[in-house]
Design a protein around this motif. Structure first.
Motif, mmCIF file in Angstrom:
data_model
loop_
_atom_site.group_PDB
_atom_site.id
_atom_site.type_symbol
_atom_site.label_atom_id
_atom_site.label_comp_id
_atom_site.label_asym_id
_atom_site.label_seq_id
_atom_site.Cartn_x
_atom_site.Cartn_y
_atom_site.Cartn_z
ATOM 1 N N PRO A 204 2.731 -3.521 -3.861
ATOM 2 C CA PRO A 204 3.025 -2.120 -3.523
ATOM 3 C C PRO A 204 4.065 -1.476 -4.428
ATOM 4 O O PRO A 204 3.916 -0.304 -4.802
ATOM 5 N N SER A 205 5.102 -2.218 -4.801
ATOM 6 C CA SER A 205 6.127 -1.637 -5.684
ATOM 7 C C SER A 205 5.553 -1.313 -7.061
ATOM 8 O O SER A 205 5.902 -0.288 -7.672
ATOM 9 N N LEU A 206 4.668 -2.176 -7.558
ATOM 10 C CA LEU A 206 4.053 -1.906 -8.861
ATOM 11 C C LEU A 206 3.048 -0.764 -8.785
ATOM 12 O O LEU A 206 2.832 -0.064 -9.778
ATOM 13 N N VAL A 207 2.429 -0.582 -7.628
ATOM 14 C CA VAL A 207 1.523 0.553 -7.458
ATOM 15 C C VAL A 207 2.290 1.863 -7.642
ATOM 16 O O VAL A 207 1.813 2.803 -8.282
ATOM 17 N N LYS A 208 3.484 1.916 -7.101
ATOM 18 C CA LYS A 208 4.308 3.115 -7.276
ATOM 19 C C LYS A 208 4.633 3.342 -8.753
ATOM 20 O O LYS A 208 4.586 4.471 -9.240
ATOM 21 N N GLN A 209 4.980 2.253 -9.454
ATOM 22 C CA GLN A 209 5.254 2.381 -10.889
ATOM 23 C C GLN A 209 4.020 2.853 -11.644
ATOM 24 O O GLN A 209 4.109 3.669 -12.564
ATOM 25 N N LEU A 210 2.855 2.319 -11.252
ATOM 26 C CA LEU A 210 1.610 2.717 -11.903
ATOM 27 C C LEU A 210 1.347 4.208 -11.724
ATOM 28 O O LEU A 210 1.018 4.914 -12.686
ATOM 29 N N VAL A 211 1.481 4.691 -10.499
ATOM 30 C CA VAL A 211 1.203 6.101 -10.225
ATOM 31 C C VAL A 211 2.187 7.002 -10.953
ATOM 32 O O VAL A 211 1.813 8.056 -11.479
ATOM 33 N N LYS A 212 3.444 6.605 -11.002
ATOM 34 C CA LYS A 212 4.425 7.401 -11.752
ATOM 35 C C LYS A 212 4.039 7.476 -13.230
ATOM 36 O O LYS A 212 4.154 8.543 -13.856
#
Length: 549
Positions: A204-212
């Motif tokens: 989940p934390s990397l998903v946020k980085q991906l979307v950013k």
């Protein structure tokens, strides 16, 4: 490593290495400092490394580097381990150039843009196994940036990929043209080919980085929103309750960063139902409500029929729907509100009110809040609301006079059709004064209709114009109602107290309306014949020779 190994290294309590102290300490600043500050025996030395990134496998790579004269093959599969281990052991101190493992690894990672897709995925996946480390997060960021750049390049070279302006375009629509259908399917597959690869890897934390990173690179928001929905569904299969909660909250946060017109309303309702079952934080529920409210005009009745929260004594979650409407009006406020969207929401709310009206546990205050949730300008007709109120009154027979009056006053009687007005006059659940109010509203409507119309001129117009005037069925009915309803009620001040007399009079009036409709139909038929006769005479006259005309 032979009998000369004088240093024992315990790595995370998992494995022990016997190495030469001088060789290791010459490259590892952390170990060298330990011996510089310690005094005592130089035999049977032991170092315990806690939370060493990558564990024994990473330490083995470091020893190879040290024993091989600073030579080691750095590739996408071990670069992340070497970098984190080198930072941990401080292998960038007192050495420079080719002897500096940190610098060597960084140079290798700079070539990340030349890595293949499998190499990128492998580097990202393997880095997740490392203990959270600053250097590890740097690798994550570089990998994600390179992945997004690869996605952007792929989308630019695939013109058939769906546009973000159509969030529902991920579903394959049927087409009579097989080539068109195949082309659409091919376009969707080209835009979503990476979903499974990343969904299986990203936390989940990397998903946020991906979307950013996606937002920064201006990648398609519609495709991004579909990935987030796919991620939620695919990761839910074997997730615990706590993991599901983290996934849902992550997806909601990421969706809120995107262009809201690119997010599927249907999928938002799916996320909402899951979120309600998981009891997400209030902030994430509010985000979902706001996003749904923004595009409430795209919702369906089934979407709105959300069961009430556990412990509530009513059937559907009325408060949730009221929040949707509140956010819709807030998002669409201003002089340029699309009236078409407003009317769609009005029709949707009328259907919803009719659906929840039979619930015997729905309180009058909540029912009235639903009825009055939208401004009066949203509705062109109040017929559906009238029928919903009729159902509600039929089920809720124990309402007080004050509650009934509030519900009766919520109707705009000027926007009721003549059919509804006729039904209302016979509806015993409505007090006579409201029936009179409906009839007077019809009277006013018809007076406005005739204001500016020359009645005498209507009967001396040519037949074809007169027929054209009477072809509007609704207007004809209004004229008939006007002819029989306006005059009898003028000057009757005491009609409220004469209930039975009014009922009998209304029945007689309705009978006369039927008779007048028959007369109107007869007159219309006669006028049609006159028009045809006149047309035939004109045609025969034109067909004669000029000298005989």
């Amino acid at each position: 490593m032979g009998g000369q190994c004088d240093l024992e290294v315990d790595v995370n309590g998992e494995e022990t290495f016997f190495v030469h102290k001088n060789i290791i300490s010459s490259y590892c600043g952390k170990i060298r400092k330990l011996f510089e500050t310690s005094k005592g025996a130089t035999k049977n030395l032991k170092v315990i490394l806690h939370d060493f990134p990558g564990g024994p496998e990473s330490f083995e790579l470091v020893t190879r580097f040290c024993y091989n004269n600073c030579k080691i093959v750095i590739n996408p599969y071990n670069a992340h381990r070497l970098l984190c281990a080198a930072h941990y052991l401080e292998m960038n101190e007192s050495v420079s150039g080719s002897h500096n493992l940190v610098e060597q690894t960084k140079k290798s990672i700079e070539e990340i843009k030349f890595w293949s897709w499998p190499e990128l995925l492998s580097a990202l996946k393997n880095s997740l196994d490392l203990v959270p480390f600053e250097s590890s997060s740097q690798i994550h960021e570089k990998c994600l940036d390179s992945i997004v750049a690869r996605l952007v390049f792929t989308s630019e070279t695939s013109p058939s990929c769906p546009s973000s302006s159509s969030p529902e375009s991920s579903s394959i629509r049927l087409s009579t043209d097989s080539k068109s259908t195949e082309s659409l399917r091919s376009g969707v597959l080209r835009s979503t080919w990476w979903f499974e690869d990343l969904a299986n890897i990203l936390t989940p934390s990397l998903v946020k980085q991906l979307v950013k990173s996606i937002i920064l690179h201006k990648f398609d928001h519609g495709v991004t929103s579909r990935f987030l929905f796919y991620y939620q569904k695919s990761r839910f299969f074997d997730a615990t309750s706590d993991e599901k909660l983290e996934i849902i909250e992550t997806v909601v946060d990421c969706l809120s960063w995107l262009d809201q017109s690119s997010v599927s309303c249907k999928n938002l309702f799916g996320i909402l139902r899951v979120a309600l079952n998981l009891n997400v934080k209030t902030i994430h529920r509010n985000i979902l409500e706001r996003m749904i409210g923004f595009q409430l005009d795209q919702a369906t009745l089934d979407n709105l029929l959300v069961p009430s929260p556990h412990g509530s004594n009513y059937l559907y979650d009325v408060n949730l729907v009221l929040q949707f409407v509140k956010h819709f009006l807030a998002a669409k406020s201003g002089p340029k509100v699309p009236i078409s969207e407003l009317k769609k929401v009005a029709r949707l709310m009328d259907s919803y009110v009719a659906e929840v009206a039979p619930d015997p546990r729905l309180k009058p205050c909540k029912f009235l809040a639903l009825v009055k949730a939208l401004p009066e300008s949203a509705r062109g007709t109040y017929d559906d609301l009238y029928h919903a109120i009729d159902i509600y009154l039929q089920v809720h027979t124990g309402l007080s006079d004050e509650e009934k009056t509030s519900i009766f006053n919520s109707l705009d009687y000027t926007k009721l059709s003549s059919e509804c007005c006729n039904h209302l006059t016979q509806n015993a659940k409505f007090p006579p004064r409201f029936a009179t109010l409906a009839l007077k509203a019809q009277q006013l409507k018809l007076e406005n209709l005739f204001r500016g119309m020359d009645v005498q001129k209507r009967f001396i117009l040519p037949p074809h114009e007169l027929v054209a005037t009477e072809t509007n069925e609704e207007r004809r009915k209004q004229v008939v109602v006007y002819a029989e309803q306006v005059v009898p009620y003028e000057g009757k001040k005491d009609i409220v107290s004469e209930n039975e007399k009014m009922k009998a009079h209304l029945e007689g009036m309705q009978w006369r309306v039927v008779e007048l409709e028959k007369v109107c139909r007869k007159m219309q038929t006669q006028m049609s014949k006159m028009l045809k006769s006149k047309s035939s005479r004109q045609t025969s006259s034109k067909s004669l020779p000029r000298l005989c005309s």
